[in-house]
Write an enzyme that holds these catalytic residues in place. Sequence first.
Site, PDB file in Angstrom:
ATOM      1  N   LYS A  28       0.820  -1.217   0.000  1.00 27.22           N
ATOM      2  CA  LYS A  28       0.000   0.000   0.000  1.00 27.22           C
ATOM      3  C   LYS A  28       0.858   1.273   0.000  1.00 27.22           C
ATOM      4  O   LYS A  28       2.059   1.226   0.245  1.00 27.22           O
ATOM      5  CB  LYS A  28      -0.963  -0.025   1.198  1.00 27.22           C
ATOM      6  CG  LYS A  28      -1.907  -1.248   1.178  1.00 27.22           C
ATOM      7  CD  LYS A  28      -3.055  -1.102   0.196  1.00 27.22           C
ATOM      8  CE  LYS A  28      -3.699  -2.380  -0.292  1.00 27.22           C
ATOM      9  NZ  LYS A  28      -4.472  -3.176   0.614  1.00 27.22           N
TER      10      LYS A  28
HETATM   11  C1  LIG Z   1      -5.574  -4.309   0.903  1.00 22.40           C
HETATM   12  C2  LIG Z   1      -7.050  -4.116   0.943  1.00 22.40           C
HETATM   13  C3  LIG Z   1      -7.797  -4.423   2.089  1.00 22.40           C
HETATM   14  C4  LIG Z   1      -7.225  -5.170   3.248  1.00 22.40           C
HETATM   15  O1  LIG Z   1      -6.199  -4.528   3.890  1.00 22.40           O
HETATM   16  P1  LIG Z   1      -5.415  -5.291   5.048  1.00 22.40           P
HETATM   17  O2  LIG Z   1      -4.663  -4.207   5.742  1.00 22.40           O
HETATM   18  O3  LIG Z   1      -4.507  -6.288   4.387  1.00 22.40           O
HETATM   19  O4  LIG Z   1      -6.406  -5.944   5.928  1.00 22.40           O
HETATM   20  C5  LIG Z   1      -9.142  -4.109   2.124  1.00 22.40           C
HETATM   21  N1  LIG Z   1      -9.734  -3.521   1.066  1.00 22.40           N
HETATM   22  C6  LIG Z   1      -9.071  -3.243  -0.057  1.00 22.40           C
HETATM   23  C7  LIG Z   1      -9.794  -2.575  -1.181  1.00 22.40           C
HETATM   24  C8  LIG Z   1      -7.705  -3.553  -0.169  1.00 22.40           C
HETATM   25  O5  LIG Z   1      -7.056  -3.312  -1.311  1.00 22.40           O
END
Ligand SMILES: *Cc1c(COP(=O)(O)O)cnc(C)c1O
Length: 392
Positions: free
Chosen positions: A189
């Site tokens: 991210k």
């Molecule tokens: C990455 C992601 C998540 C989950 O995030 P985590 O921190 O891994 O739990 C949820 N929604 C979307 C759209 C994502 O891309």
Amino acid sequence: MGGNPARKTFLPFARPCFDDKERAEVLDALGSDWITTGPKTLKFEKELAAYVGSRYAVALNSCTAALHLALASYGIGEGDEVITSPFTFCSTVAVILHMRAKPVLADVDERTFNIDPEEVKKKLTRRTKAIIPVHFAGQPCEMDSLLRIAQQKGVKIIEDAAHAIGAEYKGRKIGSIGDATAFSFYATKNLTTGEGGMLVTDDEELSEKVRILSLHGMSRDAWKRYFAQGSWYYEITQLGYKCNMSDIMAAIGIHQLRKLDSFVAKREKYASYLDRAIARIGHVTVPYVSADLRHARHIYPLLLNLDELSVDRTKFIEELRSENIGTTVHFIPIHYHPYFRDALGYKKGDFPKTEALYEREISLPLYPSMTKKDLDDVVSAIGKIVGAYGKK
Ligand SMILES: *Cc1c(COP(=O)(O)O)cnc(C)c1O
């Protein structure tokens, strides 16, 4: 196709971006007497809340946990419905099912990949308790329309902003708009702590509930046991979970946050470069960006013009792989996963816009540590493949 690949070494789809600041802060945490939730976590929460313009922030171990605890804290459960997008990661929908509520999917707008407020209106019932808009790729959803619907119907807006830290909608930062917003700090991210997440809100009661649920349901004062004035005594006042953030993770987050605006600025610059260079190739469509907002450019979703190509998306990805370009697909529609198909009773054909986008989408590498050569290699690989498979 064969021949020499566009580049000699493999370009990964994503790469984290750290420097000595994160390393020194992590070492500081390791050298202190407190490595789990403590002063660094509280500092990260405070700075992130100030950055996005929300009053409260609770650091957690994932965005999934943030969404889950928001639903739990609002008391959403059996008999309730929550509307969200079929074009998202599994966890957006899984958390609704974990609360024994019913996920109701509403199709997306084909330009932005974001949930279409008109489709949301069709899915509202007396049982609707919340809407979870997903800011796909880092592009904010149509929040004015969604907020209007939520106000009229008395439902909560819980934003899945996993892609959207740093994004803005009509001059307001994502994190300062809906009732609650969940961010992800997963490895790929825009801001990463390895794993991690944050729930931000202006609602003090919600933030207190989320904090308590994140640590076994321990009474609020139990938190003081972390500090000098703490004592051994605590009470479990409700059935909780365990998904708090550690100070080791927060140490990384504090410095990632300080660099976030420069990260997003680089992503914007690189994305515009790709837009211009790829548009010249033709046979593919570069991402649409709405006016009035700041797109966090977490993902660069290229769309293939399938009727102008003699290959499909899967083959195009294989060809990019042989050119040493790493890519992925966002997202496999929720109702294509066997578990959700069976649990929700949706079938192929129920979300035509999501399904059509899925057939055409390839997420290209886009991150601050890319070089101009990396970007050019991506462009020349696409040019080469379109040259071989593009219809005249
Ligand atoms: C990455 C992601 C998540 C989950 O995030 P985590 O921190 O891994 O739990 C949820 N929604 C979307 C759209 C994502 O891309």
